[in-house]
Write an enzyme that holds these catalytic residues in place. Structure first.
Site, PDB file in Angstrom:
ATOM      1  N   GLY A  33       0.758  -1.331  -0.133  1.00 26.26           N
ATOM      2  CA  GLY A  33       0.059   0.008   0.032  1.00 26.26           C
ATOM      3  C   GLY A  33       0.905   1.229   0.099  1.00 26.26           C
ATOM      4  O   GLY A  33       0.251   2.406  -0.676  1.00 26.26           O
ATOM      5  N   TYR A 181      -6.734 -16.648   5.793  1.00 24.32           N
ATOM      6  CA  TYR A 181      -6.376 -15.457   5.191  1.00 24.32           C
ATOM      7  C   TYR A 181      -6.518 -15.535   3.748  1.00 24.32           C
ATOM      8  O   TYR A 181      -6.988 -14.661   2.857  1.00 24.32           O
ATOM      9  CB  TYR A 181      -4.755 -15.380   5.457  1.00 24.32           C
ATOM     10  CG  TYR A 181      -4.164 -14.050   4.474  1.00 24.32           C
ATOM     11  CD1 TYR A 181      -4.612 -12.807   4.842  1.00 24.32           C
ATOM     12  CD2 TYR A 181      -3.537 -14.382   3.414  1.00 24.32           C
ATOM     13  CE1 TYR A 181      -3.996 -11.758   4.014  1.00 24.32           C
ATOM     14  CE2 TYR A 181      -2.913 -13.426   2.423  1.00 24.32           C
ATOM     15  CZ  TYR A 181      -3.134 -12.011   2.902  1.00 24.32           C
ATOM     16  OH  TYR A 181      -2.636 -11.185   2.210  1.00 24.32           O
TER      17      TYR A 181
END
Length: 316
Positions: A33, A181
């Site tokens: 990110g 996940y």
């Protein structure tokens, strides 16, 4: 059939300008990110980092400003695990339109114990998928106000081998961190594909694109102190892996292209060029299990019920 010749040329080092545009990157304070935000900041756009940790967000914005002179970057507090806070977080953006959001933030647990958000959802599914599902509802008016906005969802190569258990989305019956996940990321990807299908059906100008970073390792990622510091030992030990995978700066490339490239279309999947693990971004065929609209529709309905959020192309 997709061919290299049918894909427009793209240079990850020479991105098109995006002055006057507004982008939000969730989890923009660290990892992939951060590099998405750094690269988008170099286009002249205003980039907002969504982060639940103000100190880390400040360090990331300072790092980007130091590397990209004149960058327009700032942060907002965004906690995807707290569904009740998301409407206020969107209001704090202070913009009249949003040209793109990159759904990148994610939680990954390695330790066996199962954890829950304050809303009672398994934390990886609740943050990675449900949080972004709900956030999109509150962002939709801003996205719809832009000429051709994009919702870019960061999936994972780990999701390719997973399948959703629609009767156990919260991993209550059986919990294994890596599998949970992978399934949370797969849920995100299903959501992104179904979102585009619904946007098209509603005649929306917003497009939803799915991306994944391939194999992205910290040890192959260039240092951005204090956000990320790579030691010489880590770099040397990871050198053999560079034949197959890459750093997180390169893992950001598919998302950046999905935001900026006018040739990218809604409903597409983009990832690294070499075996889906490393290299420059390319379009790849939608994974066969992601193309199942019945699974996507059931997940959508479950997500609506779990979040209490009714997301539609005309949400406002």
């Amino acid at each position: 059939m997709l061919t290299t010749s049918s894909i427009p040329s793209w240079n990850v080092q020479r991105l098109p300008g995006a002055e006057g545009r507004f982008f939000l990157v969730t989890g923009g304070n660290a990892g992939i990110g951060y590099f998405i935000a750094e690269q988008l900041s170099a286009t002249g756009a205003t980039v907002v980092l969504g982060s639940r940790n103000p100190a880390k967000a400040e360090a990331a914005t300072a790092s980007i400003r130091a590397r990209v002179p004149g960058s327009r970057v700032r942060a907002v507090r965004l906690d995807l695990a707290d569904l009740s806070s998301l409407e206020t977080a969107v209001e704090s953006l202070g913009v009249e339109h949003l040209d793109a959001v990159v759904h990148n933030a994610g939680v990954a647990l390695d330790d066996p114990p199962r954890k829950e958000t304050g809303d009672g959802h398994e934390i990886m599914f609740g943050t990675n998928h449900l949080g972004h599902f709900a956030l999109t509802r509150w962002l939709m008016p801003l996205l719809s106000a832009a000429p051709a906005a994009r919702v870019v969802t960061m999936g994972s190569f780990a999701a390719k081998s997973e399948r959703l258990d629609l009767d156990d989305l919260q991993s209550r019956k059986e919990y294994r961190p890596k599998r949970t996940y992978g399934r949370s990321k797969l849920a995100q990807m299903y959501f992104a594909v179904e979102l585009d299908r619904r946007l098209r059906a509603g005649g929306s100008t917003v497009a939803s694109v799915v991306v994944h970073p391939g194999g992205a390792l910290d040890a192959l990622t260039p240092s951005r102190p204090p956000v990320h510091v790579r030691t010489t030992g880590a770099r040397l030990s990871a050198t053999p892996a560079a034949l197959l995978v890459q750093g997180k700066h390169a893992g950001a490339w598919p998302a950046v292209r999905a935001v900026l490239d006018p040739a990218v279309r809604g409903g597409q999947l983009w990832g690294p060029r070499v075996f889906g693990l490393r290299g420059e971004p390319r379009r790849e065929p939608l994974w066969s299990h992601l193309a199942d609209p019945s699974v996507a529709a059931r997940l959508w309905d479950a997500s609506r019920d779990l979040t209490g959020v009714d997301l539609s192309a005309n949400s406002g």
